[in-house]
Design a protein around this motif. Structure first.
Motif, PDB file in Angstrom:
ATOM      1  N   TRP A   3       0.861  -1.251   0.000  1.00 21.12           N
ATOM      2  CA  TRP A   3      -0.026   0.128  -0.283  1.00 21.12           C
ATOM      3  C   TRP A   3       0.940   1.221   0.082  1.00 21.12           C
ATOM      4  O   TRP A   3       1.669   1.332   0.682  1.00 21.12           O
ATOM      5  N   ILE A   4       0.317   2.265  -0.846  1.00 18.09           N
ATOM      6  CA  ILE A   4       1.112   3.521  -0.799  1.00 18.09           C
ATOM      7  C   ILE A   4      -0.048   4.566  -0.660  1.00 18.09           C
ATOM      8  O   ILE A   4      -1.110   4.378  -0.510  1.00 18.09           O
ATOM      9  N   GLY A   5       0.593   5.792   0.012  1.00 15.70           N
ATOM     10  CA  GLY A   5      -0.331   7.076  -0.259  1.00 15.70           C
ATOM     11  C   GLY A   5      -0.427   7.758  -1.325  1.00 15.70           C
ATOM     12  O   GLY A   5       0.509   7.655  -2.221  1.00 15.70           O
ATOM     13  N   PHE A   6      -1.293   8.736  -1.372  1.00 13.03           N
ATOM     14  CA  PHE A   6      -1.596   9.622  -2.460  1.00 13.03           C
ATOM     15  C   PHE A   6      -0.175  10.532  -2.755  1.00 13.03           C
ATOM     16  O   PHE A   6       0.173  10.533  -4.069  1.00 13.03           O
ATOM     17  N   GLU A   7       0.594  10.930  -1.754  1.00 11.27           N
ATOM     18  CA  GLU A   7       1.777  11.561  -2.080  1.00 11.27           C
ATOM     19  C   GLU A   7       3.025  10.666  -2.859  1.00 11.27           C
ATOM     20  O   GLU A   7       3.457  10.922  -3.760  1.00 11.27           O
ATOM     21  N   ALA A   8       2.786   9.457  -2.331  1.00  9.82           N
ATOM     22  CA  ALA A   8       3.606   8.239  -3.087  1.00  9.82           C
ATOM     23  C   ALA A   8       3.270   8.063  -4.487  1.00  9.82           C
ATOM     24  O   ALA A   8       4.036   8.104  -5.458  1.00  9.82           O
ATOM     25  N   LEU A   9       2.005   8.281  -4.701  1.00 12.26           N
ATOM     26  CA  LEU A   9       1.376   7.736  -5.751  1.00 12.26           C
ATOM     27  C   LEU A   9       1.921   8.785  -6.867  1.00 12.26           C
ATOM     28  O   LEU A   9       2.344   8.530  -7.847  1.00 12.26           O
ATOM     29  N   ASP A  10       1.798  10.126  -6.399  1.00 14.46           N
ATOM     30  CA  ASP A  10       2.242  11.238  -7.235  1.00 14.46           C
ATOM     31  C   ASP A  10       3.538  10.923  -8.075  1.00 14.46           C
ATOM     32  O   ASP A  10       3.774  11.097  -9.235  1.00 14.46           O
ATOM     33  N   ASP A  11       4.497  10.702  -7.103  1.00 18.92           N
ATOM     34  CA  ASP A  11       5.807  10.433  -7.451  1.00 18.92           C
ATOM     35  C   ASP A  11       6.089   9.227  -8.256  1.00 18.92           C
ATOM     36  O   ASP A  11       6.571   9.291  -9.369  1.00 18.92           O
ATOM     37  N   SER A  12       5.193   7.945  -7.877  1.00 17.77           N
ATOM     38  CA  SER A  12       5.376   6.782  -8.653  1.00 17.77           C
ATOM     39  C   SER A  12       4.926   7.066 -10.258  1.00 17.77           C
ATOM     40  O   SER A  12       5.461   6.598 -11.143  1.00 17.77           O
ATOM     41  N   LEU A  13       3.707   7.713 -10.310  1.00 14.15           N
ATOM     42  CA  LEU A  13       3.165   7.896 -11.521  1.00 14.15           C
ATOM     43  C   LEU A  13       4.033   8.659 -12.295  1.00 14.15           C
ATOM     44  O   LEU A  13       4.114   8.722 -13.686  1.00 14.15           O
ATOM     45  N   LYS A  14       4.738   9.620 -11.858  1.00 15.86           N
ATOM     46  CA  LYS A  14       6.032  10.231 -12.729  1.00 15.86           C
ATOM     47  C   LYS A  14       7.171   9.587 -13.257  1.00 15.86           C
ATOM     48  O   LYS A  14       7.563   9.660 -14.175  1.00 15.86           O
ATOM     49  N   VAL A  15       7.290   8.317 -12.382  1.00 17.58           N
ATOM     50  CA  VAL A  15       8.463   7.618 -12.823  1.00 17.58           C
ATOM     51  C   VAL A  15       7.787   6.238 -13.734  1.00 17.58           C
ATOM     52  O   VAL A  15       8.620   6.141 -14.844  1.00 17.58           O
ATOM     53  N   GLN A  16       6.786   5.754 -13.396  1.00 17.09           N
ATOM     54  CA  GLN A  16       6.250   4.744 -14.344  1.00 17.09           C
ATOM     55  C   GLN A  16       4.632   4.862 -14.380  1.00 17.09           C
ATOM     56  O   GLN A  16       4.083   4.790 -13.217  1.00 17.09           O
ATOM     57  N   GLU A  17       4.170   4.927 -15.438  1.00 15.86           N
ATOM     58  CA  GLU A  17       2.691   5.020 -15.401  1.00 15.86           C
ATOM     59  C   GLU A  17       2.174   3.539 -15.330  1.00 15.86           C
ATOM     60  O   GLU A  17       2.710   2.702 -15.895  1.00 15.86           O
ATOM     61  N   LYS A  18       0.983   3.398 -14.461  1.00 14.29           N
ATOM     62  CA  LYS A  18       0.393   2.020 -14.164  1.00 14.29           C
ATOM     63  C   LYS A  18      -0.884   2.327 -13.568  1.00 14.29           C
ATOM     64  O   LYS A  18      -1.118   3.071 -13.156  1.00 14.29           O
ATOM     65  N   PRO A  19      -1.677   1.332 -13.806  1.00 18.97           N
ATOM     66  CA  PRO A  19      -3.269   1.334 -13.245  1.00 18.97           C
ATOM     67  C   PRO A  19      -2.924   1.681 -11.709  1.00 18.97           C
ATOM     68  O   PRO A  19      -2.085   1.149 -11.156  1.00 18.97           O
ATOM     69  N   VAL A  20      -4.123   1.948 -11.365  1.00 22.71           N
ATOM     70  CA  VAL A  20      -4.247   2.363  -9.854  1.00 22.71           C
ATOM     71  C   VAL A  20      -5.437   1.549  -9.229  1.00 22.71           C
ATOM     72  O   VAL A  20      -6.290   1.979  -9.761  1.00 22.71           O
ATOM     73  N   VAL A  21      -5.366   1.253  -8.091  1.00 22.05           N
ATOM     74  CA  VAL A  21      -6.533   0.447  -7.255  1.00 22.05           C
ATOM     75  C   VAL A  21      -6.401   1.477  -5.903  1.00 22.05           C
ATOM     76  O   VAL A  21      -5.324   1.499  -5.306  1.00 22.05           O
ATOM     77  N   VAL A  22      -7.585   2.156  -5.877  1.00 26.19           N
ATOM     78  CA  VAL A  22      -7.621   2.965  -4.488  1.00 26.19           C
ATOM     79  C   VAL A  22      -8.542   2.390  -3.564  1.00 26.19           C
ATOM     80  O   VAL A  22      -9.867   2.114  -4.105  1.00 26.19           O
ATOM     81  N   TYR A  23      -8.357   2.344  -2.333  1.00 21.46           N
ATOM     82  CA  TYR A  23      -9.243   1.735  -1.435  1.00 21.46           C
ATOM     83  C   TYR A  23      -9.364   2.698  -0.180  1.00 21.46           C
ATOM     84  O   TYR A  23      -8.475   3.190   0.436  1.00 21.46           O
TER      85      TYR A  23
END
Length: 155
Positions: free
Chosen positions: A25-45
């Motif tokens: 699990w990651i948070g939204f702030e980490a997601l922001d950085d991750s999406l900049k490195v590699q685009e990937k689908p996201v599951v949000v819970y």
């Protein structure tokens, strides 16, 4: 050469060590950085501490080895307490829980923005599947068994 060695180390560790039994699990702030490195689908819970069905999904669906493997391999998995009072920066904006100022169980802006139903109501548990461009593809606003969770994330 360093990249090749690094890649081989990752592949060999996947072969030697058993599959991870927990979702990364990651948070939204980490997601922001991750999406900049590699685009990937996201599951949000989205969950809360008092949500009985959320706790049940945590114990069952989110512990299922097939679901854990699928989420860790093919998605960024974001888990967020819908009632958090923390300010969260995402995509250059800061989101807060304005409802917490005058409501006991106020809902944060992020779940209200992306996980409200068409009638503007928010209910838990909420699971969203987003494509790599962060567009919502699927939503669920109910308890999901392992089988239903697999259907939701498989396509």
């Amino acid at each position: 050469m360093k990249k090749l060695i690094f890649l081989l180390a990752i592949i060999s560790s996947q072969l030697v060590f058993p599959q991870k039994s927990e979702i990364n699990w990651i948070g939204f702030e980490a997601l922001d950085d991750s999406l900049k490195v590699q685009e990937k689908p996201v599951v949000v819970y989205f969950y809360t501490d008092w949500c009985v069905y959320c706790k049940k999904m945590d114990r069952h669906a989110f512990k299922d080895p097939e679901i854990v493997n699928e989420l860790n391999k093919d998605f960024y998995a974001v888990k967020m307490n819908a009632e958090t009072t923390e300010a969260i920066e995402f995509d250059g904006q800061v989101f807060v829980n304005k409802q917490a100022e005058n409501k006991r169980n106020g809902i944060h802006q992020i779940p209200l923005l992306i996980a409200s139903r068409e009638d503007k109501q928010f209910s838990l548990p909420a699971v969203l599947v987003l494509d790599k461009d962060f567009r919502i593809r699927k939503r669920s606003f109910e308890y999901l068994t392992s089988e239903r969770m697999k259907e939701l994330i498989k396509g």
